[in-house]
Every structure is written in C-alpha cells, then in structure tokens.
Design a protein around this motif. Sequence first.
Motif, mmCIF file in Angstrom:
data_model
loop_
_atom_site.group_PDB
_atom_site.id
_atom_site.type_symbol
_atom_site.label_atom_id
_atom_site.label_comp_id
_atom_site.label_asym_id
_atom_site.label_seq_id
_atom_site.Cartn_x
_atom_site.Cartn_y
_atom_site.Cartn_z
ATOM 1 N N GLY A 165 0.691 -1.423 -0.096
ATOM 2 C CA GLY A 165 -0.026 0.151 -0.007
ATOM 3 C C GLY A 165 0.814 1.348 0.100
ATOM 4 O O GLY A 165 0.214 2.192 -0.182
ATOM 5 N N ALA A 166 2.220 1.198 0.221
ATOM 6 C CA ALA A 166 2.937 2.356 0.238
ATOM 7 C C ALA A 166 3.287 3.108 -1.000
ATOM 8 O O ALA A 166 3.512 2.271 -1.895
ATOM 9 C CB ALA A 166 4.217 2.039 0.947
ATOM 10 N N GLU A 167 2.951 4.090 -1.200
ATOM 11 C CA GLU A 167 3.552 4.954 -2.518
ATOM 12 C C GLU A 167 4.902 5.011 -2.720
ATOM 13 O O GLU A 167 5.448 5.040 -3.698
ATOM 14 C CB GLU A 167 2.837 6.422 -2.477
ATOM 15 N N THR A 168 5.582 5.238 -1.462
ATOM 16 C CA THR A 168 6.882 5.101 -1.613
ATOM 17 C C THR A 168 7.532 4.740 0.023
ATOM 18 O O THR A 168 6.870 4.647 0.873
ATOM 19 C CB THR A 168 7.469 6.638 -1.796
ATOM 20 N N ARG A 169 8.768 4.144 -0.338
ATOM 21 C CA ARG A 169 9.505 3.617 0.771
ATOM 22 C C ARG A 169 10.904 4.250 1.066
ATOM 23 O O ARG A 169 11.541 4.151 0.388
ATOM 24 C CB ARG A 169 9.584 2.087 0.672
ATOM 25 N N ILE A 170 11.126 4.918 2.050
ATOM 26 C CA ILE A 170 12.034 5.897 2.414
ATOM 27 C C ILE A 170 12.834 5.534 3.637
ATOM 28 O O ILE A 170 12.236 5.573 4.698
ATOM 29 C CB ILE A 170 11.515 7.453 2.604
ATOM 30 N N PRO A 171 14.033 4.926 3.600
ATOM 31 C CA PRO A 171 14.744 4.692 4.667
ATOM 32 C C PRO A 171 15.343 5.821 5.414
ATOM 33 O O PRO A 171 16.260 6.753 4.530
ATOM 34 C CB PRO A 171 15.983 3.725 4.184
ATOM 35 N N ILE A 172 14.867 6.387 6.702
ATOM 36 C CA ILE A 172 15.600 7.440 7.412
ATOM 37 C C ILE A 172 15.939 6.974 8.780
ATOM 38 O O ILE A 172 15.225 6.933 9.770
ATOM 39 C CB ILE A 172 14.567 8.391 7.396
ATOM 40 N N THR A 173 17.088 5.922 8.799
ATOM 41 C CA THR A 173 17.286 5.383 10.143
ATOM 42 C C THR A 173 17.974 6.285 11.000
ATOM 43 O O THR A 173 18.516 7.137 10.851
ATOM 44 C CB THR A 173 18.114 4.219 9.443
ATOM 45 N N PHE A 174 17.766 5.543 12.266
ATOM 46 C CA PHE A 174 18.526 6.398 13.675
ATOM 47 C C PHE A 174 19.073 5.368 14.441
ATOM 48 O O PHE A 174 18.497 3.992 14.459
ATOM 49 C CB PHE A 174 17.442 7.152 14.407
ATOM 50 N N GLU A 175 20.061 5.625 15.060
ATOM 51 C CA GLU A 175 20.488 4.930 15.955
ATOM 52 C C GLU A 175 19.708 4.652 17.136
ATOM 53 O O GLU A 175 18.796 5.220 17.725
ATOM 54 C CB GLU A 175 21.923 5.383 16.853
ATOM 55 N N ASP A 176 19.716 3.149 17.753
ATOM 56 C CA ASP A 176 18.688 2.897 18.718
ATOM 57 C C ASP A 176 19.024 3.207 20.137
ATOM 58 O O ASP A 176 20.166 2.766 20.686
ATOM 59 C CB ASP A 176 18.360 1.370 18.646
#
Length: 209
Positions: A165-176
């Motif tokens: 269902g996603a129009e776009t998939r964007i990785p914006i990752t952060f340290e946990d």
Amino acid sequence: MTTTLTTLFSEIASTIKGLDPQTISEERKQVLQPLVDFIQAKVDNKQEIRINFICTHNSRRSHLSQVWAQTMANYFNVKNVFCYSGGTEETALFPVVAKTLQNSGFQITTLSEGKNPVYSIKFSENEHPIIGFSKKLDSDFNPKSKFAAIMTCSQADGGCPFIAGAETRIPITFEDPKAFDNTPQQAEKYNERSLQIATELLYVFSLIK
C-alpha cells in the motif's frame, strides 16, 4: 511555510526554538530529501499527506518520529498531514519514550494499562492528541494505501523490502537508544535521539512551500 507557535504548548515551542538544523550534515540532508519531495508533491497537488514511521518493535524511534512529525506539521502550518507508526511486530511503547516526550513539553495521559498501554500524546490544547501504542505496520489503525513508509531502523528496513500500500518507501534510520537501557546514560541518550529526530523533521517541514 510560516510557523504557528501559538498553537503549541509553550514548552514544546521552546524546545523547537532550541533546535539547530544547521547541525545536519549535507549527507544526512540527502537522506531526508525524498521525504521533503513526497510532502511537497502532496501539498502541490492538494492531497492528504500520510506518513507511516516503521521500526521493528514500534516502541521507540518510530513513535518519536511520528510525534515530532505531526508536531512539526502543525508548527509550520502544513495542512492535512496524518502521521502514523508501526512495527514488524507488536510490543509496547517503551515508557522512557513517553517520559522523554513529556520532558520536552508534551502532555501524556495513559488511556489504558496492560502489556501494551495506550497513551494520549498532546502537543497543543486544541489539536487532536496522537494516540501512542505499539502495533504492526499493517494494523487497522494505520493507512492501507497512499502513504509514505519511513523506515526508521535498519533492521526493519532490511527485513521489509516491500510495504503493501505504500506509495514510496524511504529509509531514514536512527541509532537505537535501547542500547542505553538501564544505564546511567539512559535519559540523556533518549533525549539526544528525540532531539535529533525533532531537528531533522524541523528541517524537513521547514522546506515545504
């Protein structure tokens, strides 16, 4: 976009005033640009903007991102923004996340107890609260189509190559910040991650015209 400080709780407004987008590297800005482009395209086409922030457990980074994104949309008066969060599995919103947001000025109310408590998270007296609890990314609480899937952790990014269902998939990752659980640095590191996320989303929404 123009800011609307008067609608936010004063402590949140003060927190935002203390953020400095100039600390964001050029490399990181390139990571954020696809989200800017997604939001701007929706604004230009007068369409609703749905953003689902996704992490493995929907307990820390995805909630911080959801809350700050909704807040920044309000701050910059970007209309029709609806932010969500989800995980590849359901656990619980980690209590330190709620405490961290509370320390930045959000009003937190526990709506239900149990293994997966439900929280009301308010950034303004007159705006609808954000409902915070852990859920899978395809939960009925989340949108089924026409949304951007923002992958906030590398594990979820690698484990979910396709988001239905996603129009776009964007990785914006952060340290946990989980790495500092039950250590003397816990509160400091959760606040540090929260403010990093807030700063980057401040930057994103500041570019919307």
